[in-house]
Design a protein around this motif. Structure first.
Motif, PDB file in Angstrom:
ATOM      1  N   UNK A   1      14.459   0.088 -45.626  1.00  0.00           N
ATOM      2  CA  UNK A   1      13.757  -0.835 -44.729  1.00  0.00           C
ATOM      3  C   UNK A   1      12.430  -0.235 -44.271  1.00  0.00           C
ATOM      4  N   UNK A   2      12.424   1.071 -43.987  1.00  0.00           N
ATOM      5  CA  UNK A   2      11.177   1.720 -43.579  1.00  0.00           C
ATOM      6  C   UNK A   2      10.140   1.642 -44.701  1.00  0.00           C
ATOM      7  N   UNK A   3      10.573   1.914 -45.934  1.00  0.00           N
ATOM      8  CA  UNK A   3       9.640   1.811 -47.069  1.00  0.00           C
ATOM      9  C   UNK A   3       9.083   0.394 -47.178  1.00  0.00           C
ATOM     10  N   UNK A   4       9.941  -0.601 -47.028  1.00  0.00           N
ATOM     11  CA  UNK A   4       9.500  -1.987 -47.148  1.00  0.00           C
ATOM     12  C   UNK A   4       8.535  -2.349 -46.024  1.00  0.00           C
ATOM     13  N   UNK A   5       8.758  -1.835 -44.812  1.00  0.00           N
ATOM     14  CA  UNK A   5       7.819  -2.068 -43.704  1.00  0.00           C
ATOM     15  C   UNK A   5       6.458  -1.455 -44.013  1.00  0.00           C
ATOM     16  N   UNK A   6       6.448  -0.404 -44.820  1.00  0.00           N
ATOM     17  CA  UNK A   6       5.204   0.275 -45.187  1.00  0.00           C
ATOM     18  C   UNK A   6       4.549  -0.358 -46.421  1.00  0.00           C
ATOM     19  N   UNK A   7       5.142  -1.418 -46.956  1.00  0.00           N
ATOM     20  CA  UNK A   7       4.567  -2.112 -48.110  1.00  0.00           C
ATOM     21  C   UNK A   7       5.030  -1.577 -49.450  1.00  0.00           C
ATOM     22  N   UNK A   8       6.090  -0.799 -49.468  1.00  0.00           N
ATOM     23  CA  UNK A   8       6.609  -0.238 -50.714  1.00  0.00           C
ATOM     24  C   UNK A   8       8.111  -0.394 -50.790  1.00  0.00           C
ATOM     25  N   UNK A   9       8.747   0.527 -51.489  1.00  0.00           N
ATOM     26  CA  UNK A   9      10.205   0.578 -51.597  1.00  0.00           C
ATOM     27  C   UNK A   9      10.576   2.018 -51.905  1.00  0.00           C
TER      28      UNK A   9
END
Length: 163
Positions: free
Chosen positions: A53-61
């Motif tokens: 989820x943190x990666x996705x919040x940062x625009x990645x995965x």
């Protein structure tokens, strides 16, 4: 030098000499290692789901390590400890409703390239998530807190680039 971006794998192929090495460029908290991808290594610890989820919040995965070259690129990065990657076990229900588990990357691609630590069972089990250790060898766990590695497309690397 001429570099060409393969849009299907988001990988840059170049005509560089083999001894040219990689160039590390710091962009905010993301690290660019002369590819079309940016990488982020966390300093805090979370479970796999919260890390993703943190990666996705940062625009990645979470990072997908589907070729040896990417494994080599990651070896040049600074890790803060064992780190989650984007590999998880998924239900691969076979005939007659029997549950079978397989490894799959967060983008849905199959596991082909592998770099498991010697002695680690590579059998996918319900709830298993993969991580890399300080030697960049793969292992898996179900419920631990770990650092994580994110990746995202570097939008400054699109199409053909001349340097």
């Amino acid at each position: 030098m001429k570099e060409l971006l393969d849009h299907t794998t988001n990988t840059i192929y170049s005509e560089a000499s083999p001894d040219s090495g990689y160039e590390n460029i710091q962009t905010e908290d993301w690290q660019e290692i002369r590819t079309s991808r940016l990488f982020y290594t966390s300093t805090e610890k979370k479970n796999w789901t919260e890390s993703r989820k943190d990666c996705q919040r940062r625009g990645g995965d979470l990072v997908i390590i589907n070729i040896k070259e990417k494994q080599d690129i990651l070896r040049r990065m600074k890790l803060h400890g064992d780190s989650w990657i984007g590999l998880q076990s998924v239900n691969n229900t076979g005939g007659r409703g029997a549950k079978k588990w397989k490894w799959q990357w967060v983008d849905g691609s199959e596991l082909e390239y592998k770099f498991w630590k010697n002695g680690v069972s590579t059998t996918a089990e319900a709830g298993s998530k993969a991580y890399i250790d300080q030697q960049f060898l793969w292992m898996h766990s179900k419920t631990e807190l770990k650092h994580w590695i994110c990746e995202k497309i570097n939008i400054s690397h699109t199409g053909v680039i001349h340097t």
